[in-house]
Design a protein around this motif. Sequence first.
Motif: not given
Lengths: 445, 445, 445
Positions: A12-15, A17-18, A21, A412, A416
């Motif tokens: 999960d790429r969003n995970a 990125v989180r 961050d 990142r 993104t």
Amino acid sequence: MQASKDLRSPIDRNAVVRLIDEHRPDWSLQQAFYLDPGIFALERELWFPRQWVIVAHASEIPEKGRYILRQLFDEEIIVVRFGDGEDDIAAYYNVCTHRGSRLCTRDGRGRLLVCPYHAWSFRLTGELQTTRDLPEGVDPEALGLHKVPMKVVGGLVLCGLAAESLPDIEPAAEGLIEGLREHGVASARIVARKNYLTKANWKLVLENFLECYHCRPAHPEYFRVNGHVKVTAMRDADKAVEWQEEIDQWHSVIGDAEFNKGAWEAGDLDTMPFAMHRKPIGSGRLTLSDDGRPVSSLMGGRKAYDGGESGFRIGRLSFLSAPNDYLTMFQMVPRSANETDVILTWLVDKDADVDVDAEKIAWMWDVTTVQDKKITEDNADGIASRAYRPGPYTPLESQTAFFVETYLSQMRTLITGERGEAKAEWTAPAQLFASPKAACSTPRR
Amino acid sequence: MQASKDLRSPIDRNAVVRLIDEHRPDWSLQQAFYLDPGIFALERELWFPRQWVIVAHASEIPEKGRYILRQLFDEEIIVVRFGDGEDDIAAYYNVCTHRGSRLCTRDGRGRLLVCPYHAWSFRLTGELQTTRDLPEGVDPEALGLHKVPMKVVGGLVLCGLAAESLPDIEPAAEGLIEGLREHGVASARIVARKNYLTKANWKLVLENFLECYHCRPAHPEYFRVNGHVKVTAMRDADKAVEWQEEIDQWHSVIGDAEFNKGAWEAGDLDTMPFAMHRKPIGSGRLTLSDDGRPVSSLMGGRKAYDGGESGFRIGRLSFLSAPNDYLTMFQMVPRSANETDVILTWLVDKDADVDVDAEKIAWMWDVTTVQDKKITEDNADGIASRAYRPGPYTPLESQTAFFVETYLSQMRTLITGERGEAKAEWTAPAQLFASPKAACSTPRR
Amino acid sequence: MQASKDLRSPIDRNAVVRLIDEHRPDWSLQQAFYLDPGIFALERELWFPRQWVIVAHASEIPEKGRYILRQLFDEEIIVVRFGDGEDDIAAYYNVCTHRGSRLCTRDGRGRLLVCPYHAWSFRLTGELQTTRDLPEGVDPEALGLHKVPMKVVGGLVLCGLAAESLPDIEPAAEGLIEGLREHGVASARIVARKNYLTKANWKLVLENFLECYHCRPAHPEYFRVNGHVKVTAMRDADKAVEWQEEIDQWHSVIGDAEFNKGAWEAGDLDTMPFAMHRKPIGSGRLTLSDDGRPVSSLMGGRKAYDGGESGFRIGRLSFLSAPNDYLTMFQMVPRSANETDVILTWLVDKDADVDVDAEKIAWMWDVTTVQDKKITEDNADGIASRAYRPGPYTPLESQTAFFVETYLSQMRTLITGERGEAKAEWTAPAQLFASPKAACSTPRR
């Protein structure tokens, strides 16, 4: 650029990125970055293809038709000398374009590269030679070998995975060539090579390589031989003064021109990082040997020992240490989420005595790398615990902290597509230096 | 039919269908089909349960009560002779119905099959014998052993994973029985067996087995012994004429009846493929030995050597090679996405001399299979590269191409439920033959 | 509580709940519970952190400053004696708070725990001692070692993974302390330890350990030595009468007070289970040795052999067997979905002869556990088959059935947050007993 080896749901790429961050600047990475096979797969897709790395020394393919198999990340490639010119070298993925077999199964020499499976043959320049058996309508031009981006820089063979994502290598080549020439890198020959397979994520290997804070507890031999540990392995005002005196003394002996040599490019996604830096070994030692005395003949046409060492950083995963009479070449090769090859190659001048003592030459970095393997594997083991939490980098680990910040910022952007603003604290700090474990006491301002 | 061993997200079936639709006919498969554990899991669920395969020879359980453990894909099964009739053989999954333990831990003999864990016992015909300890309300009838679909064909024990998905075996049994009888397969005994575990996807093993284009570079011994390589390993008009003359000569000696023997069924999802084909060995050789001379006594009541070899294809993963005096039985057993057992068994007539030289008998296929293991593993290694792209099959690899097209068409139907139109180029091409690596020069028209 | 080691899609929790709801009471589990790495990951997250387990015996760290490394599930922990008081013991995750390295790499002794990587040091009570090198603004108080919940009970060192999810240990400590004291557990010393790494899911290991139905076919030595098998390994009215007579006889000799000793708590999510139970060994045997004769000196201040054995259950994964003159301590340590360490430790009185025969002492449980390893691995192998279906537990496997029902009920609650109604059949059945493989014939009513 490659069909995934596992069609099940990818990471999960969003995970990711989180996680990026949530990172606390100047603290070590969150656990997943050191362990997760999904993040490794992401690095394999996004980050590794942007890196130029050393794969060989030109002397390993001395004449036309000689080819060698080498590792480029998790790929096996063929490096071949296709002509008589000094840089007539090419690199190909070791894959036959017929049915996908490994084309070469060992180092060798020939006029053609011939596949042992169905005897398809290829010219040294990559074109398919066998065309007789091709089905009608198949274009032989489309069946040449897959080229690997390649550049010879002062005798070092550099490769990268994918032309479309690699940064321009020319600035680095230009920035380093003079230093490499002065150390006679192109006219060196190999006397020893050793692979220290380290069961740890490649970032842990690099984090360790980029700081000398651990040199006092972990590297007694290195600590004894290298004067710079007075400022890189400890924070001690008296020792720092001693070291500054040693530097000033060395400066006065070798002169301004020699003292001020250096090169520096921190690099970013589109710029290849590189550096060259000189410093004295210290304590009157002539070279990086156990007793400080010469272990081979002078390199690069040098007339006398000057007691210095040059450290080269070539991209993000390759390094070179150069005292006056030998070279140590470092290749960090990520293999999986928890395995990294650390390959060391020792070289001397090609005309050096055939009886040079390879053990004496390899001594310092061999004993040090055996120790590094152990401490890095213990680091990896501890990080796998549910009790692991990111910890703070100390001022003596600033290069490591800088690498970590750079890595996260780049990942990142790669995930993104957003280009992050260069944060102030992520620019090269004053105490960043060219040579691993060998930051010197003359910060650039 | 089985609870998945991994409840995490399984493979995206639509992605597999897209890969199938992107396939270029007569070119090799996309990378994922050779590497992806998810596709292997899909084959395990959908494709393997439709295949009949050889698991044993009837002589391995010579009398009532004898049982042996054999591999059926990734399952261990018990093959047992439960009565005195020739075909009184049954096969069970090696799983106790009490707590799921392996029931038998080695080959053996007995009146009952007794679990070593809690001593539950089962009749040779599968019913639970132990009922004394059963909890109230539990029906012992429901606790018999799980039967494995099984059929004895001319001494060969064939099994499949799941009765509900297997094609009818009767047409194949009828089509092959005469040929098997003529070679005395049912009255043979085993003299040697060897497993060549090959670190490659099962499809690569099969692709290699189905073509002889590689025979010249990769199999010097096979190339020397087998005349048919003049047309199967090369495209050479003069050699083809030579081979045709040899065939015509053999035809005139053995006569029309013997020459025209053969059987052929390409098979599809609901029809089991099978084939039998005869051809001369060539060069006056009597059998497939190093010097062409006999290595055992004649089989199947044959009175004299006729210099021929029969090749049998039994389903998609089992083969038999039969010169006049011995048999080589081939079992391809997929183990994982990148491991395949290749099991060879050599048999002679049951009344042959007890001192037959097993090494001489096994020679040709042993030396050839050792070579096949190596080239197939190199093939698998190359395909794992990001540089791998599908390549074109040449006319000498038409059987391989046909297998690949058939496989994709079947997988597409099994995943989507849509029955594809039989594409013209996917029907059996003229040059398809019964015997692996032994296509002969008499195409069927 | 830990960043996942694999960011790809985790297990589908609803699918697990559906599997639980499909469970047939008193039948074995569905395949996925014995094989699926996703379910193991779920147990690792939800179930294991609620379990107190034995990690060591207090005698292993005899004086202040001594520390040992031990396994707590898949974590390595440091157990250290920090003071001179009997219970001045602490446990920490073996992770340095600086960069996450393993802090200790072997058992040892010292005034501080010093990391070999960068020489960060910690007090025996866990606080960070090194603060000189810390970056500005970093609070050393936040960098103490990560404590592992720990409690010493009668010489046994018990730990759990996470304070927030562990049940209160005090009731168990109070319920067991008297029994442990009477067997002199706190004043014992270790004479042997052995790890029987079992390639099977931890639940299979436990299911096997909790029933004696398999003792007759699988454990001839255990079956010969232990009288209770007359009722635990078979259902035979005559043998049951014999055993009742033996119990009555033993009762009359040792008296009511000694006979009625015992403790029992079935436990649930918030209550730690524990039990203690006494029974005669039988046949006039004084201890659990091959010939029934003593193998060491009497423990716990006992004056004479009474022919009894006490069985202790301490949480769900730790057990203790105590005849009069030695102890066998059992630790079941889940390692992965298909690997479990079964660690046995044998102890005698600390003042026993230094020449006690460890082989004689270990004999019964060693020979039995070697057999258990084999049958449990065969069980795991069979369960991996597509033919595996849950089977019925017999009345002789009621403790196993109870464990399975309890496990499923707890997992369901942990996943869904719903607290299931205690089903009638899931309460402790009358024939549940304290000692593994040693249920006795006096059901509690």
